[in-house]
Design a protein around this motif. Structure first.
Motif, PDB file in Angstrom:
ATOM      1  N   ILE A  62      19.066   6.511  44.483  1.00  0.00           N
ATOM      2  CA  ILE A  62      18.362   6.485  43.206  1.00  0.00           C
ATOM      3  C   ILE A  62      19.271   7.197  42.215  1.00  0.00           C
ATOM      4  O   ILE A  62      19.531   8.398  42.343  1.00  0.00           O
ATOM      5  N   VAL A  63      19.767   6.454  41.244  1.00  0.00           N
ATOM      6  CA  VAL A  63      20.734   6.997  40.293  1.00  0.00           C
ATOM      7  C   VAL A  63      20.034   7.209  38.956  1.00  0.00           C
ATOM      8  O   VAL A  63      19.477   6.272  38.378  1.00  0.00           O
ATOM      9  N   VAL A  64      20.058   8.433  38.481  1.00  0.00           N
ATOM     10  CA  VAL A  64      19.361   8.798  37.251  1.00  0.00           C
ATOM     11  C   VAL A  64      20.347   8.738  36.086  1.00  0.00           C
ATOM     12  O   VAL A  64      21.357   9.449  36.079  1.00  0.00           O
ATOM     13  N   VAL A  65      20.046   7.869  35.113  1.00  0.00           N
ATOM     14  CA  VAL A  65      20.902   7.740  33.941  1.00  0.00           C
ATOM     15  C   VAL A  65      20.053   7.870  32.685  1.00  0.00           C
ATOM     16  O   VAL A  65      18.841   7.674  32.710  1.00  0.00           O
ATOM     17  N   GLY A  66      20.701   8.206  31.602  1.00  0.00           N
ATOM     18  CA  GLY A  66      19.994   8.327  30.328  1.00  0.00           C
ATOM     19  C   GLY A  66      20.928   8.813  29.251  1.00  0.00           C
ATOM     20  O   GLY A  66      21.984   9.396  29.537  1.00  0.00           O
ATOM     21  N   ASP A  67      20.558   8.556  28.014  1.00  0.00           N
ATOM     22  CA  ASP A  67      21.355   9.060  26.913  1.00  0.00           C
ATOM     23  C   ASP A  67      21.273  10.582  26.871  1.00  0.00           C
ATOM     24  O   ASP A  67      20.362  11.202  27.445  1.00  0.00           O
ATOM     25  N   PRO A 299       3.308  12.743  39.502  1.00  0.00           N
ATOM     26  CA  PRO A 299       2.898  12.303  40.844  1.00  0.00           C
ATOM     27  C   PRO A 299       3.042  10.798  41.031  1.00  0.00           C
ATOM     28  O   PRO A 299       3.465  10.335  42.095  1.00  0.00           O
ATOM     29  N   VAL A 300       2.679  10.034  40.006  1.00  0.00           N
ATOM     30  CA  VAL A 300       2.828   8.583  40.094  1.00  0.00           C
ATOM     31  C   VAL A 300       4.310   8.210  40.211  1.00  0.00           C
ATOM     32  O   VAL A 300       4.694   7.328  40.986  1.00  0.00           O
ATOM     33  N   LEU A 301       5.151   8.879  39.433  1.00  0.00           N
ATOM     34  CA  LEU A 301       6.591   8.619  39.497  1.00  0.00           C
ATOM     35  C   LEU A 301       7.131   8.915  40.892  1.00  0.00           C
ATOM     36  O   LEU A 301       7.909   8.128  41.448  1.00  0.00           O
ATOM     37  N   ALA A 302       6.722  10.046  41.471  1.00  0.00           N
ATOM     38  CA  ALA A 302       7.192  10.406  42.809  1.00  0.00           C
ATOM     39  C   ALA A 302       6.780   9.351  43.828  1.00  0.00           C
ATOM     40  O   ALA A 302       7.580   8.937  44.684  1.00  0.00           O
ATOM     41  N   LYS A 303       5.522   8.903  43.725  1.00  0.00           N
ATOM     42  CA  LYS A 303       5.022   7.890  44.662  1.00  0.00           C
ATOM     43  C   LYS A 303       5.833   6.595  44.526  1.00  0.00           C
ATOM     44  O   LYS A 303       6.250   5.995  45.523  1.00  0.00           O
ATOM     45  N   LYS A 304       6.059   6.151  43.280  1.00  0.00           N
ATOM     46  CA  LYS A 304       6.815   4.911  43.068  1.00  0.00           C
ATOM     47  C   LYS A 304       8.238   5.031  43.600  1.00  0.00           C
ATOM     48  O   LYS A 304       8.770   4.111  44.227  1.00  0.00           O
ATOM     49  N   LEU A 305       8.848   6.154  43.317  1.00  0.00           N
ATOM     50  CA  LEU A 305      10.221   6.334  43.768  1.00  0.00           C
ATOM     51  C   LEU A 305      10.320   6.293  45.290  1.00  0.00           C
ATOM     52  O   LEU A 305      11.251   5.696  45.845  1.00  0.00           O
ATOM     53  N   MET A 306       9.359   6.921  45.959  1.00  0.00           N
ATOM     54  CA  MET A 306       9.394   6.914  47.418  1.00  0.00           C
ATOM     55  C   MET A 306       9.171   5.509  47.970  1.00  0.00           C
ATOM     56  O   MET A 306       9.812   5.100  48.944  1.00  0.00           O
ATOM     57  N   GLN A 307       8.247   4.769  47.349  1.00  0.00           N
ATOM     58  CA  GLN A 307       8.018   3.394  47.786  1.00  0.00           C
ATOM     59  C   GLN A 307       9.279   2.548  47.598  1.00  0.00           C
ATOM     60  O   GLN A 307       9.704   1.825  48.507  1.00  0.00           O
ATOM     61  N   ILE A 308       9.859   2.646  46.414  1.00  0.00           N
ATOM     62  CA  ILE A 308      11.060   1.851  46.106  1.00  0.00           C
ATOM     63  C   ILE A 308      12.209   2.245  47.015  1.00  0.00           C
ATOM     64  O   ILE A 308      12.945   1.402  47.547  1.00  0.00           O
ATOM     65  N   GLN A 309      12.338   3.561  47.219  1.00  0.00           N
ATOM     66  CA  GLN A 309      13.422   4.046  48.057  1.00  0.00           C
ATOM     67  C   GLN A 309      13.273   3.564  49.491  1.00  0.00           C
ATOM     68  O   GLN A 309      14.238   3.115  50.124  1.00  0.00           O
ATOM     69  N   ALA A 310      12.042   3.639  50.019  1.00  0.00           N
ATOM     70  CA  ALA A 310      11.797   3.203  51.397  1.00  0.00           C
ATOM     71  C   ALA A 310      12.107   1.720  51.557  1.00  0.00           C
ATOM     72  O   ALA A 310      12.739   1.296  52.533  1.00  0.00           O
ATOM     73  N   MET A 311      11.669   0.911  50.590  1.00  0.00           N
ATOM     74  CA  MET A 311      11.926  -0.526  50.658  1.00  0.00           C
ATOM     75  C   MET A 311      13.419  -0.824  50.567  1.00  0.00           C
ATOM     76  O   MET A 311      13.941  -1.675  51.296  1.00  0.00           O
ATOM     77  N   SER A 312      14.105  -0.124  49.673  1.00  0.00           N
ATOM     78  CA  SER A 312      15.536  -0.352  49.496  1.00  0.00           C
ATOM     79  C   SER A 312      16.310   0.001  50.757  1.00  0.00           C
ATOM     80  O   SER A 312      17.174  -0.764  51.207  1.00  0.00           O
TER      81      SER A 312
END
Length: 663
Positions: A62-67, A299-312
């Motif tokens: 999970i790569v965090v990017v932003g201005d 909390p919602v962000l953490a849940k989504k990230l874990m789901q996406i990470q697990a699937m990836s």
């Protein structure tokens, strides 16, 4: 109005209670996800720690990017429940790999910082200070950036099991002492991390900006045009709540994995206080409360990230295992091509003789068989073809050496016959004139013939040196001895070839003889050609065209000479015999050269190298001659380390894949 106010307060309290219940459910759900994906994350982290990415094998991240100042670090510290460096300008000057681990309540929090092979165990209160000092150690005390990563391991109760990479914020205009090419430096690092298809892009966008204008969006779209692996986090929503709903529902920038809106920690708020304020914000704010509750909150962000990470990770692991297998086979093959170490003199002698056979075999394929498969893309190593071009050029030079010129036909022949008049009987061609004419022709091509021998030997020199370099490059002592031996041999062969060519030329100049039927056959045309020639002279023509000779300019022909008839016969005789000589030379000299090279390959080279090497070393010390070079030894150690790492990586990954299949 008072009644209404109390009613509103009751409604708000009820909504907050519901949010708290949902938050507790999220924590329980997070715990469930932690149990399921922790082994996956551990396997990926193990692979990353082993260094498998150095082999060009990309791992799910999970790569965090932003201005710049978009709130990336604030989002990360909210997910981790810790404090990270914050401030104006670029806070993150090196990639920060944050590994969050859910630990038991009785274990408390543990934090370990890793960089450049070092490990530091620190307290929560030391995170900012430690990261700043380590960043300065890596990137310097100025404002420059560096691509050497820092790894921050955090073990904390109820933390989401996540591994994320925080990258420097994007800025186009250098300020505060930043390098002039700061944008290019940051872009290079970001593209390095987000380009692999295994990377999930967490794009942090400030609520106050227009999303399509964000540089981080432009970069992510370069590698993920449809947004299939991009999740957007809208930060600082409390600063600009108006219009956020429209931005996240309109999705004008193709965010395929959706949006999550969050409130960043403000000032000295604790993490728990910040989360409470976030709950109230998305409940009470007239604009933000309209956003779907599945799109708001850490909390919602953490849940989504874990789901996406697990699937990836689950999706990528089989392909990663295949890549590890392929790379392992490649490295093993590279190791097998290196010469092995020798424990006894007998083993060294066997390897020495094997190398000699390999040299002889390769040269035989190149110089005798004309094999082009050994060097398919190097035409200069296609030996027979290269030699043929040299011989063909030599043949062309001999053919064009005595083309008839329009202005001097029969001039030389008439002059020589008049000078030799009376030496021989009438109507007989003087042998001395024939000798002079033929010898002058042969002498004129002598230098070109010797050059052919020198050129061919020089070419063979390069070919053999290349073969010796390839076969003995791992053994410096053997390489130098082989080159010395061959250099002495090629010097002798060059002299031998020059003598051979000179002997061939001297033979042609001394002995005039042929049984070639073409010489006799050509005489049948002479009388007809001579009749045509003399008839043109009588008619005072300026030119005459003779078959087999071409057009002749008659202006300078000594027409009044009584030797004209004999000169024509002499000219034809010389031309006919020269054709025979030329045919012999263009075949014999190349044939002698190739035969010399053939014998050199079959008999001389290996024998000479063996004599050179064994003559300077006792058989018991042959191992010293085959001592590998420092470069080869370094390569061997590097390959052994890589192979060990890949084998461990394969074992680690195979175990986790087996468990997934069992589940």
């Amino acid at each position: 109005m008072a009644h209404t106010s109390v009613e509103q307060q009751g409604t708000v309290t009820l909504m907050l209670d519901n949010l708290c219940i949902k938050k507790q459910e999220t924590v329980c759900l997070t715990d469930s996800y932690n149990e399921r994906i922790r082994p996956l994350l551990d396997s990926v982290d193990t692979l990353r720690g082993l260094g498998v990415m150095k082999e060009g094998i990309n791992l799910p991240s999970i790569v965090v990017v932003g201005d710049q100042s978009s709130g990336k670090s604030s989002v990360l510290e909210s997910l981790a429940g810790i404090s990270l460096p914050r401030g104006q300008g670029i806070c993150t000057r090196v990639p920060l790999i944050m590994r969050l681990h859910n630990s038991r309540l009785d274990e408390g929090m543990q934090i370990v910082v890793e960089y450049n092979g070092k490990k530091l165990s620190i307290a929560d209160s030391q995170i900012t200070e430690t990261l700043n000092s380590v960043t300065e150690e890596i990137a310097g005390t100025g404002k420059s950036i560096n691509d050497t990563p820092i790894t921050l391991n955090v073990w904390k109760p109820n933390a989401p099991d996540l591994t994320m990479v925080d990258l420097p914020g994007i800025t186009r205009v250098p300020v505060h002492g930043q390098p002039q090419d700061i944008y290019e430096q940051i872009s290079r690092i970001i593209m390095q991390y987000i380009a692999p298809k295994e990377s999930i892009i967490l794009n942090v966008l400030s609520a106050a900006v227009d999303f399509p204008t964000c540089e981080s969006i432009r970069m992510s779209q370069l590698v993920d045009e449809k947004g299939e692996r991009t999740l957007a986090v809208v930060s600082k929503v409390d600063k600009a709540p108006e219009g956020v709903l429209e931005k996240v529902t309109d999705n004008s920038v193709n965010i395929g994995l959706g949006y999550v809106c969050v409130r960043n920690r403000v000032g000295n708020e604790t993490i728990s206080e910040a989360r409470q304020m976030e709950c109230e914000l998305f409940t009470r704010d007239p604009d933000l409360s309209k956003i779907d509750k599945n799109m708001v909150g850490i909390p919602v962000l953490a849940k989504k990230l874990m789901q996406i990470q697990a699937m990836s990770i689950s999706k990528c692991l089989p392909d990663i295992l295949k890549k590890i297998d392929a790379t392992l086979s490649k490295r093993q093959s590279e190791l097998n091509t290196l010469p092995r170490n020798f424990s006894t003199s007998a083993e060294a002698m066997i390897e020495f003789m094997r190398l000699m056979d390999s040299i002889k075999g390769m040269l035989h394929k190149l110089l005798v068989q004309g094999d082009i498969e050994l060097f398919p893309d190097e035409t200069e190593m296609h030996c027979i073809a290269c030699l043929y071009k040299m011989f063909e050029s030599y043949s062309h030079d001999l053919s064009s050496a005595f083309n008839n010129t329009p202005d001097d036909f029969l001039v030389e022949e008439v002059k020589l016959l008049e000078e030799a008049r009376g030496v021989s009987l009438p109507n007989f061609l003087p042998h001395s004139v024939l000798v002079i004419l033929l010898q002058s022709r042969i002498e004129s091509i002598s230098e070109r013939s010797r050059d052919l021998a020198i050129m061919a030997c020089h070419y063979i020199d390069k070919v053999v040196c290349r073969v010796i370099d390839i076969q003995t490059q791992c053994f410096p002592s053997l390489h130098s001895a082989s080159r010395r031996a061959f250099q002495a041999l090629i010097d002798r062969k060059r002299d031998e070839c020059i003598r051979l060519v000179q002997d061939t030329l001297d033979m042609q100049k001394t002995i005039f003889f042929t049984l070639n039927p073409s010489f006799s056959e050509s005489r049948q045309n002479w009388e007809e050609w001579k009749k045509t020639f003399l008839d043109a002279i009588k008619r005072n023509h300026n030119t005459v065209k003779l078959e087999g000779i071409g057009e002749i300019n008659l202006k300078n022909v000594p027409k009044d000479s009584i030797q004209l008839d004999a000169a024509f016969d002499m000219k034809m005789s010389v031309m006919a015999y020269w054709s025979v000589v030329k045919m012999r030379l263009v075949d014999d000299i190349p044939l002698h050269l190739r035969f010399t090279f053939h014998k050199m390959v079959q008999d001389d080279i290996v024998n000479l190298v063996v004599k050179e090497v064994l003559g300077s070393a006792e058989p018991a010390k042959i191992g010293d001659i085959l001592e590998e070079s420092p470069k080869t030894a370094t390569k061997r150690r590097d390959l052994l380390k890589r192979i060990a790492m890949l084998r461990e990586s394969k074992y680690t990954l195979s175990k986790i894949i087996d468990k997934l299949e069992e589940a």
